[in-house]
Enzyme design. Structure first.
Site, PDB file in Angstrom:
ATOM      1  CB  ALA A 109      -2.862  -4.693   2.185  1.00  0.00           C
ATOM      2  CG  ASN A 110      -4.571 -10.132   2.468  1.00  0.00           C
ATOM      3  OD1 ASN A 110      -5.229 -10.229   3.175  1.00  0.00           O
ATOM      4  ND2 ASN A 110      -3.433 -10.438   2.779  1.00  0.00           N
ATOM      5  NE  ARG A 111     -10.593  -7.895  -3.052  1.00  0.00           N
ATOM      6  CZ  ARG A 111     -10.842  -6.634  -3.304  1.00  0.00           C
ATOM      7  NH1 ARG A 111     -11.235  -5.816  -2.437  1.00  0.00           N
ATOM      8  NH2 ARG A 111     -10.529  -6.216  -4.399  1.00  0.00           N
TER       9      ARG A 111
END
Ligand code: C5P
Length: 221
Positions: free
Chosen positions: A29-31
């Site tokens: 995932a990412n932020r």
């Protein structure tokens, strides 16, 4: 859709991260928080547009007056966006994972004593903005974001061309800016006719300003 200057106009907005599964319990995932994309969907709805918001997994609330389609993976986001066409405007704000795991494991990958750590082979995800920017049913206005940590303007302008977009909102997401996940944003609006530096403001204000631009562009002849 409601009443207002964008009444009768259809908008597609993507927002949030994508989750790319590794196995049934793990993902990449990412932020991205979804704050900017959700704010843009809400601002367009307030102007009366019929908005479909296609969102990756986020913890923030659904915006009012918007149809929300929830997806996890980039390929699901692409399918949902294409199903939502035709539209008058598409704003791609999602932080789509560039890569997915090439073959996801059907069962949880186990740690076994004496075995080397597994390697993940990645495959490229579809570029949704580029697909929409070159689509036979391309919306009249196609707008993207470019999260960069260096050469913000140059990379943003290159993206405008490559993706077939009308505008790119480029921002510096270096950790010290606090933009990713934060409530404020500072963008450069890169268009065919030049670049505008917007001052730092709340993500809601960026959304209002962009919605006003969209209204202006869609009402021009
Ligand atoms: O190439 P890059 O990821 O920096 O481009 C960012 C822009 O492209 C954003 O508008 C993002 O929503 C969109 N994008 C997309 N599909 C991808 C990657 C990016 O729609 N696979």
């Amino acid at each position: 859709g409601g009443s207002g200057p964008l009444s009768g106009r259809k908008a597609i907005v993507t927002s949030g991260p994508t989750h790319e599964p590794i196995d049934p319990v793990r993902y990449i995932a990412n932020r991205s928080s979804g704050k900017q994309g959700h704010a843009i969907a809400a601002a367009l709805a307030r102007l009366g547009a019929d908005v479909t918001l296609i969102s990756g997994p986020v913890t923030i609330a659904d915006p009012a007056g918007v149809r929300v389609v929830r997806i996890e993976r980039a390929e699901e986001m692409r399918d949902a966006v294409l199903s939502a066409l035709p539209a008058d405007v598409a704003v791609m704000v999602a932080a789509v994972a560039d890569w997915r795991v090439a073959s996801t494991a059907g069962n949880k990958i186990k740690k076994r004593p004496g075995e080397a750590p597994p390697s993940l082979r990645l495959a490229e995800n579809p570029d949704i903005l580029k697909t929409v920017g070159h689509h036979a049913s391309r919306p009249r206005l196609v707008i993207g974001f470019a999260a960069e940590t260096e050469n913000v303007s140059e990379n943003g302008r290159a993206k405008l061309e490559k993706k077939g977009a009308d505008y790119i909102l480029a921002n510096d997401v270096s950790p010290e800016t606090g933009i990713m996940g934060g409530d404020r944003n500072r963008v450069k609006l890169i268009g065919r006719d030049g670049t505008e530096d917007w001052p730092e403001m709340g993500k809601d204000d960026v959304a209002e300003k962009l919605a006003a631009l969209i209204e202006k562009k869609l009402s021009a002849q």
